[in-house]
Design a protein around this motif. Structure first.
Motif, PDB file in Angstrom:
ATOM      1  N   THR A 293       0.785  -0.759   0.062  1.00  0.00           N
ATOM      2  CA  THR A 293      -0.172   0.087   0.103  1.00  0.00           C
ATOM      3  C   THR A 293       0.144   1.300   0.035  1.00  0.00           C
ATOM      4  O   THR A 293       0.208   2.187  -0.492  1.00  0.00           O
ATOM      5  N   SER A 294       2.015   1.292   0.661  1.00  0.00           N
ATOM      6  CA  SER A 294       2.616   2.825   0.783  1.00  0.00           C
ATOM      7  C   SER A 294       4.281   2.424   0.134  1.00  0.00           C
ATOM      8  O   SER A 294       4.649   3.655   0.405  1.00  0.00           O
ATOM      9  N   LEU A 295       5.224   1.342  -0.167  1.00  0.00           N
ATOM     10  CA  LEU A 295       5.633   1.274  -0.154  1.00  0.00           C
ATOM     11  C   LEU A 295       6.553   1.169  -1.873  1.00  0.00           C
ATOM     12  O   LEU A 295       7.560   1.642  -2.850  1.00  0.00           O
ATOM     13  N   ASN A 296       5.387  -0.139  -2.327  1.00  0.00           N
ATOM     14  CA  ASN A 296       6.109  -0.560  -3.809  1.00  0.00           C
ATOM     15  C   ASN A 296       5.282   0.491  -4.858  1.00  0.00           C
ATOM     16  O   ASN A 296       6.285   0.788  -5.821  1.00  0.00           O
ATOM     17  N   GLY A 297       4.665   1.152  -4.529  1.00  0.00           N
ATOM     18  CA  GLY A 297       3.727   2.524  -5.799  1.00  0.00           C
ATOM     19  C   GLY A 297       4.447   3.517  -5.897  1.00  0.00           C
ATOM     20  O   GLY A 297       5.035   3.630  -6.953  1.00  0.00           O
ATOM     21  N   PRO A 298       5.120   4.091  -4.890  1.00  0.00           N
ATOM     22  CA  PRO A 298       6.051   4.760  -4.912  1.00  0.00           C
ATOM     23  C   PRO A 298       7.605   5.157  -5.811  1.00  0.00           C
ATOM     24  O   PRO A 298       8.234   5.365  -6.166  1.00  0.00           O
ATOM     25  N   ALA A 299       8.036   3.563  -5.205  1.00  0.00           N
ATOM     26  CA  ALA A 299       9.286   2.822  -6.364  1.00  0.00           C
ATOM     27  C   ALA A 299       9.389   2.981  -7.381  1.00  0.00           C
ATOM     28  O   ALA A 299      10.247   3.349  -7.972  1.00  0.00           O
ATOM     29  N   PHE A 300       7.723   2.680  -7.903  1.00  0.00           N
ATOM     30  CA  PHE A 300       7.547   1.910  -9.089  1.00  0.00           C
ATOM     31  C   PHE A 300       7.749   3.507 -10.259  1.00  0.00           C
ATOM     32  O   PHE A 300       8.378   3.825 -11.134  1.00  0.00           O
ATOM     33  N   TYR A 301       7.532   4.782  -9.307  1.00  0.00           N
ATOM     34  CA  TYR A 301       6.732   6.127  -9.877  1.00  0.00           C
ATOM     35  C   TYR A 301       8.007   7.039  -9.830  1.00  0.00           C
ATOM     36  O   TYR A 301       7.756   8.361  -9.804  1.00  0.00           O
ATOM     37  N   ARG A 302       8.819   6.393  -8.782  1.00  0.00           N
ATOM     38  CA  ARG A 302      10.285   7.262  -8.757  1.00  0.00           C
ATOM     39  C   ARG A 302       9.804   7.831  -7.773  1.00  0.00           C
ATOM     40  O   ARG A 302      10.375   9.925  -8.246  1.00  0.00           O
ATOM     41  N   MET A 303       9.204   7.953  -6.447  1.00  0.00           N
ATOM     42  CA  MET A 303       9.170   9.330  -5.920  1.00  0.00           C
ATOM     43  C   MET A 303       8.814   8.706  -4.120  1.00  0.00           C
ATOM     44  O   MET A 303       9.008   7.357  -4.263  1.00  0.00           O
ATOM     45  N   ALA A 304       8.857   9.229  -3.822  1.00  0.00           N
ATOM     46  CA  ALA A 304       9.147   9.222  -2.363  1.00  0.00           C
ATOM     47  C   ALA A 304       8.378   8.817  -1.250  1.00  0.00           C
ATOM     48  O   ALA A 304       7.577   9.328  -1.760  1.00  0.00           O
ATOM     49  N   PRO A 305       8.309   7.709  -0.608  1.00  0.00           N
ATOM     50  CA  PRO A 305       7.167   7.222   0.230  1.00  0.00           C
ATOM     51  C   PRO A 305       7.008   8.260   1.403  1.00  0.00           C
ATOM     52  O   PRO A 305       7.832   9.230   1.597  1.00  0.00           O
ATOM     53  N   ASN A 306       5.605   8.563   1.298  1.00  0.00           N
ATOM     54  CA  ASN A 306       5.228   9.293   2.733  1.00  0.00           C
ATOM     55  C   ASN A 306       5.578   9.299   4.009  1.00  0.00           C
ATOM     56  O   ASN A 306       6.085   7.761   4.344  1.00  0.00           O
TER      57      ASN A 306
END
Length: 346
Positions: A293-306
């Protein structure tokens, strides 16, 4: 016995907010739990240019409740006349985070989608060079293909050839529903990711059809056999880094869902996090929920996690909220068809 789980605040990597009165009603449901969301562009007319995306983003921000901490991540709707330069400029400026490809006729408001994939090759080449993610609604739409087979045929006939022809193109297979898609994602390199919805982790096609048609479980891609649902749960709860949450929460009024040609879409934003905690708890994988929910998506989109966190509490059974009131009519909230004992701490 009370049990708690704290994780970084989640993001939703596939969300429908609609527009107008519906936008104003459903947006607070997502903004309450999610920090960011990839916003689908299939409005009528669709969001096809930078100017369209700016105007839609402004309407979303204007509809946010006071004090809400929520960032809409905008997308463009790919058509056969999309200008590659506009796409690259919109991404470079930070306006958009991805481009969405709908095969024409695949789902709600997809009539403007792609029929001839050769006509978008120039856009895809430009996206690959610029590192812009392409979000795919992964179904073929030919009448002779059984609706339960359309995702598997899409992988073979459309997705794999495009990826072979366009090396480096970063692709998200959205709302995957089959064991075939799970296997394809697991065997692919880091340029391919996939989202899984809340409802596809919890229901199979029996929920739609057994004991009478249940229109509020009808979505596209349609839910498949139980064996496919089990494959989705296994992948989501495995910690595999290239799969992440995309709710595909898609509000329709109760009247349009319950009509003689009911709309495809499940509205799940209000209950997603409790439902997912239950799925991961049942699988003995609560320690993997944060990744999904919180880590894999930001990593793929090259963004920092919240940085902010959310706490979930296990206790009494969750009460499914009453239909959401909108000026267009009530919207029924997803019922997971099983007991859910997790709640978001407010």
């Amino acid at each position: 016995m009370t049990q708690t789980l704290t994780l970084r605040r989640p993001d939703d990597w596939h969300l429908h907010l609609r527009d107008g009165a519906m936008l104003e009603a459903v947006l607070p449901e997502s903004a309450r739990d999610f920090a960011r969301a990839i916003i689908m562009p299939n409005l009528v007319p669709p969001v096809v240019t930078s100017a369209d995306a700016i105007a839609y983003r402004d309407r979303i921000l204007a509809a946010l409740p006071d004090g809400a901490d929520f960032t809409p991540l905008m997308t463009l709707y790919l058509t056969e006349s999309t200008d590659p330069a506009d796409v690259v400029a919109a991404h470079a400026s930070g306006l958009i985070s991805a481009v969405k490809l709908y095969p024409a006729g695949a789902t709600t408001n997809s009539a403007s989608g792609v029929r001839d994939f050769d006509k978008v090759r120039g856009v895809l080449d430009a996206m690959a060079e610029a590192g812009i993610p392409l979000c795919f609604h992964g179904e073929v739409t030919r009448d002779e293909i059984d609706i339960f087979d359309r995702e598997a045929v899409f992988i073979e006939e459309v997705l794999d050839p495009i990826r072979q022809r366009t090396p480096g193109l970063r692709v998200v297979m959205e709302h995957i529903t089959t064991a075939d898609a799970c296997a394809y994602v697991k065997e692919s390199d880091g340029s391919l990711g996939a989202t899984i919805t809340t409802h596809h982790l919890m229901i199979n096609r029996n929920h739609i059809l057994v004991g009478g048609i249940k229109p509020h479980y009808y979505c596209l891609p349609v839910a498949k056999r139980e064996s496919h649902r089990e494959a989705l749960v296994e992948l989501a709860t495995s910690g595999f880094e290239h799969v992440f949450l995309g709710t595909d929460s898609a509000p329709h009024t109760q009247a349009t869902k319950e009509s003689d040609c009911g709309c495809a879409g499940v509205f799940s934003s209000s209950v997603t996090m409790p439902c997912l905690a239950q799925v991961f708890d049942d699988a003995g994988a609560l320690d993997k929920l944060e990744a999904f929910t919180s880590l894999n998506g930001p990593a793929f989109y090259r963004m920092a996690p919240n940085e902010a966190t959310m706490t979930l509490i296990k206790g009494t059974p969750l009460q499914i909220p009453a239909p959401l009131t909108t000026d267009d009519g009530p919207v029924v909230v997803f019922d997971p068809a099983r007991p859910v004992h997790w709640h978001v701490k407010r």
